[in-house]
Scaffold this active site. Structure first.
Site, PDB file in Angstrom:
ATOM      1  N   GLU A 231       0.816  -1.103  -0.108  1.00 36.24           N
ATOM      2  CA  GLU A 231      -0.043  -0.007   0.154  1.00 36.24           C
ATOM      3  C   GLU A 231       1.080   1.341  -0.058  1.00 36.24           C
ATOM      4  OE1 GLU A 231      -3.407  -0.024  -0.326  1.00 36.24           O
ATOM      5  OE2 GLU A 231      -3.908  -1.745   0.661  1.00 36.24           O
ATOM      6  N   CYS A 265      -2.460   8.830   2.491  1.00 34.01           N
ATOM      7  CA  CYS A 265      -2.311   8.525   1.067  1.00 34.01           C
ATOM      8  C   CYS A 265      -3.592   8.717   0.320  1.00 34.01           C
ATOM      9  CB  CYS A 265      -1.957   6.750   1.078  1.00 34.01           C
ATOM     10  SG  CYS A 265      -3.186   6.123   2.277  1.00 34.01           S
TER      11      CYS A 265
END
Ligand code: NAP
Length: 457
Positions: A231, A265
């Site tokens: 990720e 993010c």
């Protein structure tokens, strides 16, 4: 082997909060041995017992919410209300997996010529999680809750600026009554990760973090023939079309960019606004940024705290400078922020050129980049120019535009008329340089399971 002391530093003040001694080689060896040993018994613990322990973890999180949230804010500077929300979300994730793990890993029957054929989901063993500081609890729980419910055991290598939180997470599982070794925090630096991945007792690795860290971990995992899940970063597009509810779009665009002081993010980072509403959107957006309360993250009414470290602040300042030199315009006024600590005032930049950080890089802080676009086609083309592909947002009430965005935006998620948010019920992950694999929902639980084919003649 790392032997240097590691400090947690309060980014709001620059003061050292706590100092930690990293694990020695013997300490790492003992943790790996314990993990392997525990896995043998943990995999046999009935699911309802695992679920009871996981519900107990949720209760511990809620009981110690204030303590954990305070330590998060002290170590990495997020506003305290957001730290509290993060701990609560972890409790919700524990309850989600306690309730749904059984269904997520139920046998899948397949009709063949055999008497019986099915797919069974089995745990694989100790899994290493290399995690970042930006959501010090949430990133870990979204790995740990499904991993432990699956029957795996967890090893955490947390970011070196949040080791108190790393130990607090171990405390959650210990206090909830999980057998020793089910979840262990390894206080190790990045240089010790390779040895742990290569250790035969470790069966897989998941990393949430930056591209360089992801490439390194994936290369080592590949060389060791172990599964990995990444990720990584994002530079999410946020597109606003004329049919959108403008008030809602502006409000959401503010939160999407500044939550977690801009260090998310899945933050909206590049805003593409249709020419017909561009001026109205921009005026309101700039006003809203000007009204944000920047200050002491321990205060309940603070919107934006410091960035997590001076290095992160300096990198962001450098990206902004290079974007301005490259032709971008700053729409927000300069404002005073506290002198000491990792502070950076929220800013909006407009019409940055490609080849500059605003357009091409991830900006990990409260800086929004805005462009006027003539059409949805143009917005999508620009959105897809990024090397990243994590989340994406469209504000529109036109069905045809929604269809087009869902089909054409290159991202792991497209949210319509709301900001991208992770949710234990929905798979989460990216494409392109945002990584591979999916966390959360059934995907997250099965990520590190053996889907064993069984055929009984
Ligand atoms: P980072 O520097 O990559 O650090 C993340 C973790 O990786 C830390 O535990 C770090 O340890 C470790 N690490 C760093 N380099 C390594 C290496 N070469 N080998 C093994 N481990 C290594 O990332 P960050 O700056 O802390 O986090 C911000 C980044 O994470 C942003 O790009 C953000 O977008 C991304 N992120 C992605 C998601 C997502 O779900 N896609 C979520 C949150 C954040 P040390 O601290 O000891 O160096």
């Amino acid at each position: 082997m790392a032997d240097k002391q590691v400090h947690s530093i309060n980014p709001a003040t620059g003061d050292v909060i706590e100092t930690f001694a990293p694990l020695t080689g013997a300490g790492i060896e003992s943790a790996l041995a314990k993990a392997e040993d525990r896995f043998r018994s943990w995999r046999r613990v009935p699911l309802d017992e695992r679920a009871a322990l996981m519900n107990g973890a949720a209760e511990v999180l809620e009981a110690k919410l204030e303590l954990y949230a305070r330590d998060i804010t002290l170590e990495m500077g997020k506003p305290i209300t957001q730290a509290e929300a993060e701990v609560k979300k972890c409790a919700a994730a524990c309850r989600h997996y306690a309730a749904h793990a059984g269904a997520y890993m139920r046998d899948e029957t397949v009709q063949t010529e055999a008497h019986r054929a099915f797919v069974r989901h089995l745990p694989i063993g100790p899994v290493l999680a290399v995690m970042p500081w930006n959501f010090p609890f949430w990133q870990v729980f979204r790995f740990a809750a499904p991993a432990l419910m699956a029957g795996n055991v967890g090893l955490l290598k947390h970011a070196s600026n949040v080791w108190r939180s790393a130990l607090n997470i171990e405390d959650v599982f210990r206090s909830a009554g999980f057998p020793e070794g089910c979840f262990q925090t390894l206080l190790i630096g990045a240089s010790d990760v390779e040895g742990v991945i290569r250790d035969a007792r470790v069966k897989a690795v998941t990393l949430t973090g930056s591209g360089p860290a992801g490439r390194s971990v994936a290369a080592i995992a590949g060389d060791s023939l172990k599964p990995s899940l990444l990720e990584l970063g994002g530079s999410d597009a946020f597109i606003v079309m004329p049919s959108a509810d403008l008030d809602k779009a502006v409000k959401t665009a503010v939160t999407a960019r500044i939550q977690n002081s801009g260090q998310s993010c899945i933050a909206g980072k590049r805003f593409f606004v249709h020419a017909d509403i561009h001026d109205a959107f921009t005026e309101r957006y700039v006003t809203a940024f000007g009204a944000l309360k920047v200050g002491d993250p321990m205060k309940k009414d603070t919107d934006v705290g410091p960035l997590a470290t001076l290095k992160i602040r300096d990198e962001l300042a450098d990206q902004v400078d290079r974007s301005l030199k490259g032709g971008a315009t700053r729409l927000t006024r300069e404002r005073i922020v506290p002198g000491k600590g990792a502070w950076y005032a929220p800013a909006i930049l407009a019409e940055a050129h490609s080849g500059t950080p605003s357009a091409d890089e991830e900006m990990f802080g409260p800086v929004a980049n805005l462009w006027k676009v003539p059409s949805l086609d143009d917005a999508i083309a620009r959105a897809n120019r990024s090397v990243f592909g994590l989340g994406s947002v469209l504000f529109s009430n036109e069905e045809s535009e929604i269809d087009q965005a869902v089909r054409e935006l290159e991202a792991g998620a497209t949210f319509i008329n709301s900001m991208v948010a992770s949710d234990p019920r929905l798979p989460f992950g990216g494409i392109k340089e945002s990584g591979y694999g999916r966390e959360l929902a059934a995907d997250g639980l099965r990520a590190f399971m053996n889907r064993k084919t069984v055929s009984i003649a």
